[in-house]
Structure formats: structure tokens, C-alpha cells
Design a protein around this motif. Structure first.
Motif, PDB file in Angstrom:
ATOM      1  N   VAL A  21       3.960  -6.308   1.195  1.00  0.00           N
ATOM      2  CA  VAL A  21       3.567  -5.086   1.894  1.00  0.00           C
ATOM      3  C   VAL A  21       4.158  -3.867   1.177  1.00  0.00           C
ATOM      4  O   VAL A  21       3.465  -2.864   0.964  1.00  0.00           O
ATOM      5  CB  VAL A  21       4.040  -5.123   3.364  1.00  0.00           C
ATOM      6  N   ARG A  22       5.433  -3.962   0.784  1.00  0.00           N
ATOM      7  CA  ARG A  22       6.073  -2.852   0.060  1.00  0.00           C
ATOM      8  C   ARG A  22       5.387  -2.607  -1.281  1.00  0.00           C
ATOM      9  O   ARG A  22       5.160  -1.455  -1.675  1.00  0.00           O
ATOM     10  CB  ARG A  22       7.559  -3.143  -0.159  1.00  0.00           C
ATOM     11  N   ASP A  23       5.044  -3.687  -1.967  1.00  0.00           N
ATOM     12  CA  ASP A  23       4.409  -3.562  -3.273  1.00  0.00           C
ATOM     13  C   ASP A  23       3.003  -2.968  -3.144  1.00  0.00           C
ATOM     14  O   ASP A  23       2.595  -2.129  -3.947  1.00  0.00           O
ATOM     15  CB  ASP A  23       4.342  -4.938  -3.942  1.00  0.00           C
ATOM     16  N   VAL A  65       1.528  -2.454  10.184  1.00  0.00           N
ATOM     17  CA  VAL A  65       1.826  -3.826   9.764  1.00  0.00           C
ATOM     18  C   VAL A  65       3.332  -4.062   9.785  1.00  0.00           C
ATOM     19  O   VAL A  65       3.819  -5.081  10.304  1.00  0.00           O
ATOM     20  CB  VAL A  65       1.254  -4.104   8.357  1.00  0.00           C
ATOM     21  N   ARG A  66       4.090  -3.130   9.225  1.00  0.00           N
ATOM     22  CA  ARG A  66       5.548  -3.268   9.213  1.00  0.00           C
ATOM     23  C   ARG A  66       6.122  -3.303  10.624  1.00  0.00           C
ATOM     24  O   ARG A  66       7.055  -4.058  10.918  1.00  0.00           O
ATOM     25  CB  ARG A  66       6.166  -2.114   8.426  1.00  0.00           C
ATOM     26  N   ARG A  67       5.572  -2.477  11.511  1.00  0.00           N
ATOM     27  CA  ARG A  67       6.065  -2.409  12.887  1.00  0.00           C
ATOM     28  C   ARG A  67       5.733  -3.669  13.671  1.00  0.00           C
ATOM     29  O   ARG A  67       6.580  -4.195  14.418  1.00  0.00           O
ATOM     30  CB  ARG A  67       5.440  -1.193  13.575  1.00  0.00           C
ATOM     31  N   ASP A  68       4.511  -4.182  13.515  1.00  0.00           N
ATOM     32  CA  ASP A  68       4.029  -5.275  14.360  1.00  0.00           C
ATOM     33  C   ASP A  68       4.345  -6.662  13.817  1.00  0.00           C
ATOM     34  O   ASP A  68       4.244  -7.648  14.576  1.00  0.00           O
ATOM     35  CB  ASP A  68       2.513  -5.156  14.552  1.00  0.00           C
ATOM     36  N   LEU A  84      -4.926  -8.650  10.034  1.00  0.00           N
ATOM     37  CA  LEU A  84      -6.197  -8.176   9.481  1.00  0.00           C
ATOM     38  C   LEU A  84      -5.982  -6.865   8.726  1.00  0.00           C
ATOM     39  O   LEU A  84      -6.539  -6.664   7.644  1.00  0.00           O
ATOM     40  CB  LEU A  84      -7.209  -8.001  10.608  1.00  0.00           C
ATOM     41  N   ARG A  85      -5.176  -5.969   9.295  1.00  0.00           N
ATOM     42  CA  ARG A  85      -4.842  -4.732   8.586  1.00  0.00           C
ATOM     43  C   ARG A  85      -4.200  -5.044   7.235  1.00  0.00           C
ATOM     44  O   ARG A  85      -4.534  -4.444   6.217  1.00  0.00           O
ATOM     45  CB  ARG A  85      -3.852  -3.892   9.407  1.00  0.00           C
ATOM     46  N   PHE A  86      -3.268  -6.009   7.236  1.00  0.00           N
ATOM     47  CA  PHE A  86      -2.597  -6.349   5.988  1.00  0.00           C
ATOM     48  C   PHE A  86      -3.581  -6.825   4.927  1.00  0.00           C
ATOM     49  O   PHE A  86      -3.527  -6.390   3.761  1.00  0.00           O
ATOM     50  CB  PHE A  86      -1.543  -7.439   6.208  1.00  0.00           C
TER      51      PHE A  86
END
Length: 346
Positions: A61-63, A106-109, A177-179
Motif C-alpha cells: 500500500v505504501r509503495d 484502505v490503511r484505516r480499514d 476492493l479499493r486496494f
């Protein structure tokens, strides 16, 4: 040292830019086929997961965030200089705020601890990933990022006809799905940037060749670009530049067409392939952006209750439907916890 300086000095050009990862994309499936696909996934009967593997989710996610931001800045700079940009690049410029918002969600959930608790499935020998990640990944591939709550329900229903999913998994699906949509956008964005760099390089090489003086060996100037000649973007741009009728372009054009023939291709095939890649990338990028918007717009609490097998059973056997949402949530959680303890004691 830029390419012009290297050409002026007669220095060979460094190796071809590494191709970007392929988009998460396959043939489009209607709802009934998605339902069958979900069932096949649950039975572990799929032959491919379109590049999905076990990776550090949060590092990815960070990348994704860093690479998308990098491409956004590069495309913005190119536009400010007056460079032509593709529709896919314009989608990114106009909607980067939406991408950043999606990454935050995404990071929050999907915090690390919660992610590690998600049930997994084997997608290759020795490779396991969360089931919801596999479902979202395969779903995005088979809808070309054209998501809808109804088609997502189809693949989930198919999967649950074989393996019921936990409450936490179903709640995780929207952010998963967002990810996957962001991951796909990253792949398209990296292809956009690479294509822009290859067109720039082709323009610089063409400028050098077309500006060569009489007596200069133009094919010698091109000797360091034999690998580049096989790249569709580079070759297409070179063909566009060398087919302008200039007298200086003749031998260079013969050289390029000869390099293509060595690999069993030709100029027209390369041009058609490049236009096809551009078109599909533009369409997919637009689908991704619209998909991210739709994920934000769907009332997932309503969707959840249409796919939850616990809800289905409780509605059949009890007055569950008469309870308010908070009470229903507590009820279903208690039932699932009871079932989990029952399975552990067997």
C-alpha cells in the motif's frame, strides 16, 4: 548525462527500461459467469490469479501510494511543459485526490492486526493469501475494473455457495476492493510514465538522426538502440517521426524496419499493437476512477445484509428482520462467535 549528450559522444545507450507490471485484467464476465467463477475459486479450481502472490500488504500500500504520487508529479510537470499526455494520464491528474482518499481508507480499514486475522486460501503451491484479497483481485480482473455492487455480490454468492465467509471478511471487501483498484491504477500509471519516457527517447534519437549532416552514418547512431526497436512505444514513435518524408530518414527507417523483421514483426503490427495498448490503458484507467467513486457511493451496510449467510438463516428462523441494525449486528456477531467456539471444541 542525457541521451543527446550520449549520442553526441558516440556512447552506447544504457539498457532498455524495464517493462511495467501488466494490469490486473482478463476477459469480461457477466454476473452468472462471475457466480460460477466464485464457486470455482472456493473449490480451488482456478488456473491463474493474474499475478496475485503473497506480499507484504501494508508495504505494498505504501509503495503504491509513493509510485502513483511520483507518476502524478511527472505527468503534471510534462503537461506544464506543454507535452502531449494520454487520456489515462489526464484521468490521474484530475482524480489524484480520489486515489489518495482511497489509500487512506484502505490503511484505516485494514490495519495490520486485522489483516493477519483474515482467513486465507491457497492460490499456488505454498502460497496463501486472504480469501477476500483473492476474490477482489480476480473480480477486478474479470470486470476490467468496472465494478458494481451487484456483480461483486455475484462472485461472493458463488464463493459462499461452497465456503461461507465470516462477518469480518464481508466487511473487509469494500476496502480490499479499493486496494486492488489502486494497485491496478499503479500499474497503469507506471505504464503511462514508461511510455512517456520511451516516446521522449524516440524523439531525441529521431532528432539526432534527422539533423545528421551529409556523410554521417545514421545507422551507426542507431546501433545502440536495437533492443529499443522491439519496444512498441519506442518503435511507433520512431516510425511516426521517420515517415515524415525527410531525405535523412531513409536509411534509419530501413534500419528500424529491418530490426522489427528480425523479431518476426513489422511496422504496421507494431503501430496497431501500440494503439491497442494505449486504448485499453485509457479505458481501464477510466474504469478504475469510476470504480473508486462507486465504492464510496455504495451503502455497504445494505449490501452486507444481502450477502451475509448468517443474516439469511436468521431471517428464515427468527424475527431478526424486525431488529434495528445495531441489534442485528450484535446478534450475528454473537452467533458467529458461538459457531467458532463450537468448531474449535470438535
Amino acid at each position: 548525462m542525457n541521451i543527446q549528450s550520449r549520442l553526441d559522444m558516440g556512447v552506447g545507450v544504457e539498457k532498455l527500461l524495464t517493462p511495467a507490471e501488466a494490469p490486473i485484467r482478463s476477459n469480461f464476465l457477466p454476473e452468472e459467469r462471475l457466480r460460477q467463477l466464485g464457486e470455482a475459486m472456493a473449490r480451488q479450481q482456478l488456473d491463474t490469479y493474474f499475478g496475485l502472490t503473497d506480499f507484504d500488504f501494508h508495504a505494498r500500500v505504501r509503495d503504491d501510494a509513493a509510485k502513483i504520487l511520483d507518476v502524478y508529479r511527472a505527468v503534471n510537470a510534462a503537461q506544464l511543459k506543454g507535452d502531449a499526455i494520454t487520456p489515462a494520464a489526464q484521468w490521474l491528474l484530475d482524480n489524484h485526490y480520489l486515489v489518495e482518499e482511497s489509500i487512506f481508507q484502505v490503511r484505516r480499514d485494514l490495519p495490520r492486526r486485522f489483516y493477519k486475522e483474515l482467513p486465507t486460501m491457497e492460490i499456488a503451491q505454498g502460497v496463501r493469501v486472504p480469501r477476500v484479497l483473492a476474490i477482489a483481485w480476480v473480480y477486478v480482473a474479470h470486470c476490467d475494473s468496472t465494478v458494481s455492487s451487484q456483480s461483486l455480490k455475484a462472485i461472493v454468492d458463488g464463493f459462499q455457495s461452497v465456503q461461507p465467509m465470516l462477518i469480518g471478511e464481508l466487511w473487509a471487501l469494500p476496502s480490499m476492493l479499493r486496494f486492488v483498484l489502486v494497485e491496478n491504477l499503479r500499474r497503469i500509471a507506471m505504464r503511462v510514465r514508461r511510455a512517456h519516457q520511451m516516446r521522449q527517447l524516440a524523439n531525441e534519437v529521431a532528432d539526432k538522426v534527422l539533423a545528421a549532416k551529409d556523410g554521417e552514418d545514421r545507422t551507426e547512431m542507431l546501433a545502440g538502440f536495437t533492443a529499443h526497436a522491439q519496444d512498441m512505444t519506442f518503435a511507433t514513435q520512431m516510425l511516426y517521426r521517420l515517415r515524415d518524408g525527410s531525405q535523412n530518414a531513409g536509411k534509419a527507417l530501413i534500419w528500424l524496419e529491418g530490426e522489427l523483421e528480425k523479431r518476426g514483426s513489422d511496422a504496421e503490427e507494431i503501430i496497431v499493437g501500440e494503439h491497442r495498448n494505449l486504448s485499453s490503458g485509457n479505458v481501464t484507467m477510466g474504469n478504475i476512477v469510476r470504480g473508486l467513486r462507486l465504492v464510496n457511493d455504495v451503502d455497504w451496510t445494505v449490501w452486507f445484509e444481502t450477502v451475509s449467510r448468517i443474516d439469511e438463516l436468521l431471517r428464515e428462523k427468527t424475527d431478526f428482520a424486525q431488529l434495528d441494525f445495531h441489534s442485528r449486528d450484535q446478534y450475528r456477531t454473537a452467533i458467529e462467535e458461538l459457531a467458532r467456539h463450537s468448531r474449535k471444541s470438535e
